[in-house]
Design an enzyme around this catalytic site. Structure first.
Site, PDB file in Angstrom:
ATOM      1  N   GLY A 121      -0.003   8.644   5.247  1.00 56.73           N
ATOM      2  CA  GLY A 121       1.087   8.037   3.771  1.00 56.73           C
ATOM      3  C   GLY A 121       0.434   8.772   2.323  1.00 56.73           C
ATOM      4  O   GLY A 121       0.944   9.384   1.614  1.00 56.73           O
ATOM      5  N   GLY A 136       1.559   3.179   1.525  1.00 58.10           N
ATOM      6  CA  GLY A 136       1.551   4.290   1.740  1.00 58.10           C
ATOM      7  C   GLY A 136       3.182   5.026   1.405  1.00 58.10           C
ATOM      8  O   GLY A 136       3.513   4.556   0.452  1.00 58.10           O
ATOM      9  N   THR A 163       5.147   4.772  12.484  1.00 63.64           N
ATOM     10  CA  THR A 163       6.174   4.458  10.927  1.00 63.64           C
ATOM     11  C   THR A 163       7.630   4.617  12.375  1.00 63.64           C
ATOM     12  O   THR A 163       7.732   5.424  12.880  1.00 63.64           O
ATOM     13  CB  THR A 163       5.902   5.078  10.380  1.00 63.64           C
ATOM     14  OG1 THR A 163       5.478   4.993   9.340  1.00 63.64           O
ATOM     15  CG2 THR A 163       7.306   4.758   9.030  1.00 63.64           C
TER      16      THR A 163
HETATM   17  N1  ASP Z   1       3.304   7.279   6.630  1.00 61.63           N
HETATM   18  C1  ASP Z   1       2.710   6.043   7.276  1.00 61.63           C
HETATM   19  C2  ASP Z   1       1.746   4.884   6.020  1.00 61.63           C
HETATM   20  O1  ASP Z   1       0.650   6.267   5.686  1.00 61.63           O
HETATM   21  C3  ASP Z   1       1.791   5.318   8.647  1.00 61.63           C
HETATM   22  C4  ASP Z   1       3.304   6.564   9.692  1.00 61.63           C
HETATM   23  O2  ASP Z   1       3.865   7.702   9.325  1.00 61.63           O
HETATM   24  O3  ASP Z   1       3.114   5.850  10.878  1.00 61.63           O
HETATM   25  O4  ASP Z   1       2.139   4.170   5.580  1.00 61.63           O
END
Ligand code: ASP
Length: 286
Positions: free
Chosen positions: A209, A186, A156
């Site tokens: 997430g 997420g 992310t």
């Molecule tokens: N937090 C993000 C999700 O769960 C993934 C990430 O941080 O790369 O969609």
């Protein structure tokens, strides 16, 4: 009143793997910080710098967001993004958006042009189309770089800014987690989980997430500041500890209205870069 504490913080995900080479990402993040610094010094608004920075992160293909997103279990590219403006707590978000280059621009349009905070799925895509946002087909997404650096797979992106008026803004954009189910959303587009900005603090999270949703990580930091009187570093660390206690992992960036920065992570590494109020810039992964 002119605020001298201009600050800018970026993350490119907490899924970095020890031993990998992230020179391209480190240089890219530093370049974005320098560009954002120049805009903030010229008087740009925090919210505009956040959107411009995340748009560039999405377009780069270096992170699991925008162009670098990986397909879900059904082979579809569903992207999530959110944006929040501290002074008014105005917010905009899109979830499971398909077919557009920049989810953060769609989130901004939701914030600016609708009475809503979030649009999801086909409705989000119809709205983005009506706003004239750039469409892309599945072939536009490339997981070449991100696939090589994945597993555990998160990447992310997030950006926080503090501008000369003292306003904070926060944004987060993601392709989600590797192998996610069709329709899975997420923390990243959820206000209070993966993003937050108010008059004291801005936060953007990265990691698994589901744990950030279950701990309301981003707003938890804000509440620790507001109701428990904690300092930024302690509040950010405690909120991340809550994620880890449940069995999760990840990281976050947090920026206070005085320009204080916290970038804790519980993972092998987190791509991150920051401009501090004294003008120093750092860009690191481990
Ligand atoms: N937090 C993000 C999700 O769960 C993934 C990430 O941080 O790369 O969609």
């Amino acid at each position: 009143m002119t605020n001298k504490c201009l600050s800018l913080v970026i993350h490119g995900g907490a899924g970095a793997m020890a031993g990998r080479d992230y020179d391209a990402e480190i240089a890219h993040l530093r370049g974005l910080i320098e560009a954002g610094r120049d805009r903030l010094r010229a008087g740009a608004a925090a919210i505009d710098v956040v959107v411009a920075t995340i748009t560039a992160l999405e377009a780069s293909g270096l992170y699991v967001a925008g162009r670098g997103a990986a397909a879900n279990s059904a082979g579809k590219y569903e992207l999530d993004a959110s944006l929040m403006y501290g002074p008014t707590r105005a917010a905009g978000a899109v979830a499971a958006l398909q077919g557009f280059a920049s989810p953060i621009q769609a989130a901004r349009a939701v914030m600016d042009a609708t009475p809503h905070v979030m649009l999801a799925g086909d409705g989000a895509a119809a709205f983005a189309a009506a706003r004239g946002l750039e469409r892309v087909g599945p072939e536009w997404f490339t997981s070449a770089r991100t696939a090589e650096t994945l597993s555990p797979s998160t990447g992310t992106v997030g950006c926080l800014a503090l501008d000369e008026t003292g306003a904070l803004a926060a944004g987060t954009s993601t392709g989600g987690t590797n192998g996610k189910l069709y329709g899975r959303v997420g923390d990243s587009p959820i206000v209070g989980a993966g993003v937050w900005a108010d008059d004291r603090v801005a936060v953007s999270c990265t990691g698994v997430g589901e744990y950030f949703l279950r701990t309301a990580t981003a707003v938890q930091i804000a509440h620790r500041l507001r109701f428990a009187g904690q300092g930024l570093v302690d509040a950010a660390g405690a909120a991340l500890d809550d994620v880890v206690q449940l069995g999760g992992w990840g990281g976050l960036i947090a920026l206070s209205a005085t320009g204080e920065i916290a970038m804790p992570f519980h993972s092998q590494g987190m791509k991150r870069a920051a401009l501090r109020p004294d003008g120093t810039i750092t860009s690191d992964v481990f």
